[in-house]
Write a protein that holds these residues in place. Structure first.
Motif, PDB file in Angstrom:
ATOM      1  N   ILE A  99       0.840  -1.206   0.000  1.00 42.44           N
ATOM      2  CA  ILE A  99       0.000   0.000   0.000  1.00 42.44           C
ATOM      3  C   ILE A  99       0.869   1.248   0.000  1.00 42.44           C
ATOM      4  CG2 ILE A  99      -1.716   1.327   1.294  1.00 42.44           C
ATOM      5  CD1 ILE A  99      -2.508  -1.395   2.648  1.00 42.44           C
ATOM      6  N   LEU A 100       0.594   2.148  -0.919  1.00 43.97           N
ATOM      7  CA  LEU A 100       1.225   3.462  -0.927  1.00 43.97           C
ATOM      8  C   LEU A 100       0.118   4.505  -0.893  1.00 43.97           C
ATOM      9  CD1 LEU A 100       3.482   5.547  -1.257  1.00 43.97           C
ATOM     10  CD2 LEU A 100       3.369   5.162  -3.740  1.00 43.97           C
ATOM     11  N   VAL A 101       0.128   5.336   0.142  1.00 49.34           N
ATOM     12  CA  VAL A 101      -0.845   6.417   0.267  1.00 49.34           C
ATOM     13  C   VAL A 101      -0.106   7.746   0.162  1.00 49.34           C
ATOM     14  CG1 VAL A 101      -2.600   7.516   1.699  1.00 49.34           C
ATOM     15  CG2 VAL A 101      -2.351   5.020   1.735  1.00 49.34           C
ATOM     16  N   ASN A 102      -0.304   8.445  -0.943  1.00 53.42           N
ATOM     17  CA  ASN A 102       0.265   9.775  -1.127  1.00 53.42           C
ATOM     18  C   ASN A 102      -0.688  10.789  -0.498  1.00 53.42           C
ATOM     19  OD1 ASN A 102       2.707   9.224  -2.666  1.00 53.42           O
ATOM     20  ND2 ASN A 102       1.342   8.587  -4.333  1.00 53.42           N
ATOM     21  N   ASN A 103      -0.443  11.057   0.777  1.00 54.91           N
ATOM     22  CA  ASN A 103      -1.328  11.919   1.561  1.00 54.91           C
ATOM     23  C   ASN A 103      -0.739  13.307   1.793  1.00 54.91           C
ATOM     24  OD1 ASN A 103      -3.320  12.620   3.862  1.00 54.91           O
ATOM     25  ND2 ASN A 103      -1.326  12.590   4.889  1.00 54.91           N
ATOM     26  N   ALA A 104       0.577  13.377   1.955  1.00 57.06           N
ATOM     27  CA  ALA A 104       1.223  14.646   2.299  1.00 57.06           C
ATOM     28  C   ALA A 104       0.991  15.692   1.220  1.00 57.06           C
ATOM     29  CB  ALA A 104       2.718  14.434   2.509  1.00 57.06           C
ATOM     30  N   ALA A 105       0.712  16.925   1.661  1.00 57.60           N
ATOM     31  CA  ALA A 105       0.492  18.012   0.709  1.00 57.60           C
ATOM     32  C   ALA A 105       0.641  19.351   1.402  1.00 57.60           C
ATOM     33  CB  ALA A 105      -0.900  17.912   0.077  1.00 57.60           C
ATOM     34  N   SER A 106       1.003  20.337   0.626  1.00 57.02           N
ATOM     35  CA  SER A 106       1.025  21.713   1.096  1.00 57.02           C
ATOM     36  C   SER A 106      -0.338  22.338   0.835  1.00 57.02           C
ATOM     37  CB  SER A 106       2.108  22.504   0.360  1.00 57.02           C
ATOM     38  OG  SER A 106       1.951  23.897   0.574  1.00 57.02           O
ATOM     39  N   ASP A 121       6.394  25.854  -6.471  1.00 54.02           N
ATOM     40  CA  ASP A 121       6.732  25.028  -5.310  1.00 54.02           C
ATOM     41  C   ASP A 121       5.588  24.134  -4.845  1.00 54.02           C
ATOM     42  OD1 ASP A 121       5.258  27.196  -4.387  1.00 54.02           O
ATOM     43  OD2 ASP A 121       6.721  27.829  -2.876  1.00 54.02           O
ATOM     44  N   ILE A 122       4.360  24.638  -4.850  1.00 58.48           N
ATOM     45  CA  ILE A 122       3.232  23.812  -4.399  1.00 58.48           C
ATOM     46  C   ILE A 122       2.956  22.669  -5.384  1.00 58.48           C
ATOM     47  CG2 ILE A 122       1.495  25.330  -5.448  1.00 58.48           C
ATOM     48  CD1 ILE A 122      -0.367  24.584  -3.138  1.00 58.48           C
ATOM     49  N   MET A 123       3.216  22.893  -6.659  1.00 55.80           N
ATOM     50  CA  MET A 123       3.036  21.821  -7.642  1.00 55.80           C
ATOM     51  C   MET A 123       4.098  20.737  -7.446  1.00 55.80           C
ATOM     52  SD  MET A 123       1.366  20.488 -10.146  1.00 55.80           S
ATOM     53  CE  MET A 123       0.357  21.626 -11.101  1.00 55.80           C
ATOM     54  N   VAL A 124       5.281  21.145  -7.075  1.00 61.08           N
ATOM     55  CA  VAL A 124       6.344  20.173  -6.800  1.00 61.08           C
ATOM     56  C   VAL A 124       5.986  19.336  -5.573  1.00 61.08           C
ATOM     57  CG1 VAL A 124       8.737  19.923  -6.040  1.00 61.08           C
ATOM     58  CG2 VAL A 124       8.186  21.485  -7.907  1.00 61.08           C
ATOM     59  N   SER A 183      -4.167  35.962  -3.376  1.00 57.14           N
ATOM     60  CA  SER A 183      -5.528  36.191  -2.895  1.00 57.14           C
ATOM     61  C   SER A 183      -6.126  34.856  -2.483  1.00 57.14           C
ATOM     62  CB  SER A 183      -6.384  36.818  -3.991  1.00 57.14           C
ATOM     63  OG  SER A 183      -6.576  35.888  -5.056  1.00 57.14           O
ATOM     64  N   PHE A 184      -7.249  34.891  -1.783  1.00 56.63           N
ATOM     65  CA  PHE A 184      -7.889  33.633  -1.391  1.00 56.63           C
ATOM     66  C   PHE A 184      -8.205  32.790  -2.623  1.00 56.63           C
ATOM     67  CE2 PHE A 184     -11.750  31.125  -0.459  1.00 56.63           C
ATOM     68  CZ  PHE A 184     -11.218  30.290   0.501  1.00 56.63           C
ATOM     69  N   GLY A 185      -8.746  33.422  -3.677  1.00 56.53           N
ATOM     70  CA  GLY A 185      -9.044  32.700  -4.906  1.00 56.53           C
ATOM     71  C   GLY A 185      -7.789  32.142  -5.555  1.00 56.53           C
ATOM     72  N   GLY A 186      -6.698  32.921  -5.509  1.00 51.09           N
ATOM     73  CA  GLY A 186      -5.438  32.449  -6.079  1.00 51.09           C
ATOM     74  C   GLY A 186      -4.887  31.254  -5.336  1.00 51.09           C
ATOM     75  N   VAL A 187      -4.972  31.310  -4.010  1.00 48.93           N
ATOM     76  CA  VAL A 187      -4.520  30.178  -3.191  1.00 48.93           C
ATOM     77  C   VAL A 187      -5.312  28.927  -3.536  1.00 48.93           C
ATOM     78  CG1 VAL A 187      -4.424  29.260  -0.834  1.00 48.93           C
ATOM     79  CG2 VAL A 187      -3.690  31.606  -1.279  1.00 48.93           C
ATOM     80  N   MET A 188      -6.620  29.077  -3.656  1.00 51.57           N
ATOM     81  CA  MET A 188      -7.480  27.940  -3.988  1.00 51.57           C
ATOM     82  C   MET A 188      -7.170  27.387  -5.384  1.00 51.57           C
ATOM     83  SD  MET A 188      -9.572  27.101  -1.485  1.00 51.57           S
ATOM     84  CE  MET A 188      -7.990  27.190  -0.627  1.00 51.57           C
ATOM     85  N   ASP A 189      -6.867  28.276  -6.332  1.00 55.02           N
ATOM     86  CA  ASP A 189      -6.561  27.818  -7.693  1.00 55.02           C
ATOM     87  C   ASP A 189      -5.211  27.112  -7.756  1.00 55.02           C
ATOM     88  OD1 ASP A 189      -8.961  28.711  -8.652  1.00 55.02           O
ATOM     89  OD2 ASP A 189      -8.181  30.571  -9.498  1.00 55.02           O
ATOM     90  N   ASN A 190      -4.225  27.626  -7.036  1.00 55.93           N
ATOM     91  CA  ASN A 190      -2.928  26.941  -7.000  1.00 55.93           C
ATOM     92  C   ASN A 190      -3.070  25.561  -6.388  1.00 55.93           C
ATOM     93  OD1 ASN A 190      -1.234  28.880  -8.205  1.00 55.93           O
ATOM     94  ND2 ASN A 190      -1.039  30.025  -6.289  1.00 55.93           N
ATOM     95  N   TYR A 191      -3.774  25.506  -5.270  1.00 51.89           N
ATOM     96  CA  TYR A 191      -3.996  24.226  -4.591  1.00 51.89           C
ATOM     97  C   TYR A 191      -4.850  23.304  -5.455  1.00 51.89           C
ATOM     98  CZ  TYR A 191      -5.548  20.980  -0.914  1.00 51.89           C
ATOM     99  OH  TYR A 191      -5.820  19.857  -0.163  1.00 51.89           O
ATOM    100  N   GLY A 192      -5.926  23.846  -6.025  1.00 50.56           N
ATOM    101  CA  GLY A 192      -6.824  23.038  -6.843  1.00 50.56           C
ATOM    102  C   GLY A 192      -6.153  22.426  -8.055  1.00 50.56           C
ATOM    103  N   THR A 193      -5.214  23.155  -8.653  1.00 54.17           N
ATOM    104  CA  THR A 193      -4.491  22.617  -9.812  1.00 54.17           C
ATOM    105  C   THR A 193      -3.678  21.393  -9.408  1.00 54.17           C
ATOM    106  OG1 THR A 193      -4.352  24.812 -10.829  1.00 54.17           O
ATOM    107  CG2 THR A 193      -2.828  23.141 -11.637  1.00 54.17           C
ATOM    108  N   THR A 194      -3.049  21.451  -8.238  1.00 55.59           N
ATOM    109  CA  THR A 194      -2.276  20.284  -7.785  1.00 55.59           C
ATOM    110  C   THR A 194      -3.179  19.102  -7.464  1.00 55.59           C
ATOM    111  OG1 THR A 194      -2.258  20.816  -5.391  1.00 55.59           O
ATOM    112  CG2 THR A 194      -0.598  21.874  -6.771  1.00 55.59           C
TER     113      THR A 194
END
Length: 319
Positions: A99-106, A121-124, A183-194
């Motif tokens: 089992i491999l669970v890729n859970n860690a994330a920024s 960096d967040i995509m990495v 911005s809050f929307g920018g943070v969500m979009d960066n995170y959402g893309t990953t």
């Protein structure tokens, strides 16, 4: 969302099995490790900080992990080279990986920056390094999957935030370097893309494994809204309420255990073992229900572009 109760009773017997859960010293990862260990698994807590991991392991042991065991394994996701090295070190430790669970994330706390490879960096941290880690471990999982009665799984913890993203391409490097801002929307979009990348990765990998008739089950999922350090920081980025973030997170979000239920089910659920074909490449939502991700996550062209581009990036790094 549909809800049902998931406990250790819904998981397969994991005695003699080996698992990795990344980022497991707190939050969903911690609770996932606890559930897998209580079913008898030898679980590696893959985390960067040895002190925090050791403290978390002691806490897990005090809360009872029954027949299982938990061990720290160093993993730094800030650079794919470090992630690849971590996988190589694991291959020297173990002869199997079930089992491999890729859970860690920024969670994407701004400001964002480009790595030395020209990638955000967040995509990495959230996609490219976990991809490199998974690829390096894959030969061992393939070997394990060939054993009689094997049930090998790869799980990517994604998020419903992926549905914000209307992707058109993952073919070029600039997509992996794009910063939507602080911005809050920018943070969500960066995170959402990953998080979209996490789903595309699983679906592309499952297609490749199926083509080669390799019996590994790959699953992505949204664990639910859970109170964690990451969620608190995201709430804290909302204008005017940052000061109250930890209180809002505690009041509005679920427990670690509630989030871990879907993750543990994906990693070791009995239903997945019985209905393997149904769950291959699936996207789960709380609690442990097959859901439908965004149309972009289902786009075969984007799946292939994401996989091929990421492969190219890690090869360029000499991995």
């Amino acid at each position: 969302m549909p809800k049902k109760s998931i406990s250790e009773a819904d998981l397969v017997d994991l005695r003699g099995k080996v698992a990795i859960v990344t980022g497991g010293n707190t939050g969903i990862g911690y609770a996932t490790i606890q559930m897998l260990a209580r079913k008898g698994a030898k679980v590696y807590m893959a985390a960067r900080d040895e002190g925090r991991a050791t403290a978390a392991i002691k806490q897990l042991q005090s809360e009872d992990i029954k027949d299982g065991s938990v061990h720290w394994h160093k993993l730094d996701l800030s650079d794919p080279r470090a992630a690849h090295k971590s996988a190589e070190e694991f291959l020297r430790k173990e002869q199997r990986l079930d089992i491999l669970v890729n859970n860690a994330a920024s969670s994407g706390t701004p400001p964002f920056s480009l790595t030395r490879d020209g990638l955000l960096d967040i995509m990495v941290t959230n996609h490219i390094s976990p991809f490199a880690f998974t690829e390096a471990l894959l030969p061992l999982q393939v070997t394990t999957a060939k054993e009689p009665g094997a049930d090998v799984r790869i799980v990517n913890v994604s998020s419903m935030v992926h549905s914000r993203i209307k992707a058109t391409s993952f073919a070029t490097k600039d997509v992996f370097a794009k910063d939507y801002g602080s911005s809050f929307g920018g943070v969500m979009d960066n995170y959402g893309t990953t998080k979209l990348a996490n789903i595309l990765h699983v679906k592309a990998l499952q297609t490749r494994l199926n083509t080669q008739s390799i019996p590994i089950t790959c699953i992505s999922l949204h664990p639910g809204s859970v109170h964690s350090t990451g969620s608190s920081s995201v709430i804290g980025s909302i204008p005017y309420i940052g000061f109250a973030a930890k209180y809002l997170a505690s009041a509005l979000l679920g427990s670690w255990r509630s989030g871990a239920a879907t993750v543990a089910f994906a990693a070791a659920g009995k239903d997945v073992a019985v209905q393997r074909e149904q769950y291959q490449g699936a996207y789960l939502v709380p609690t442990a229900v097959i859901g439908t991700p965004s149309k972009y996550a289902l786009d075969g062209r984007l799946q292939n572009e994401l996989y091929e581009s990421t492969e190219r990036f890690i090869k360029e790094m000499g991995l």
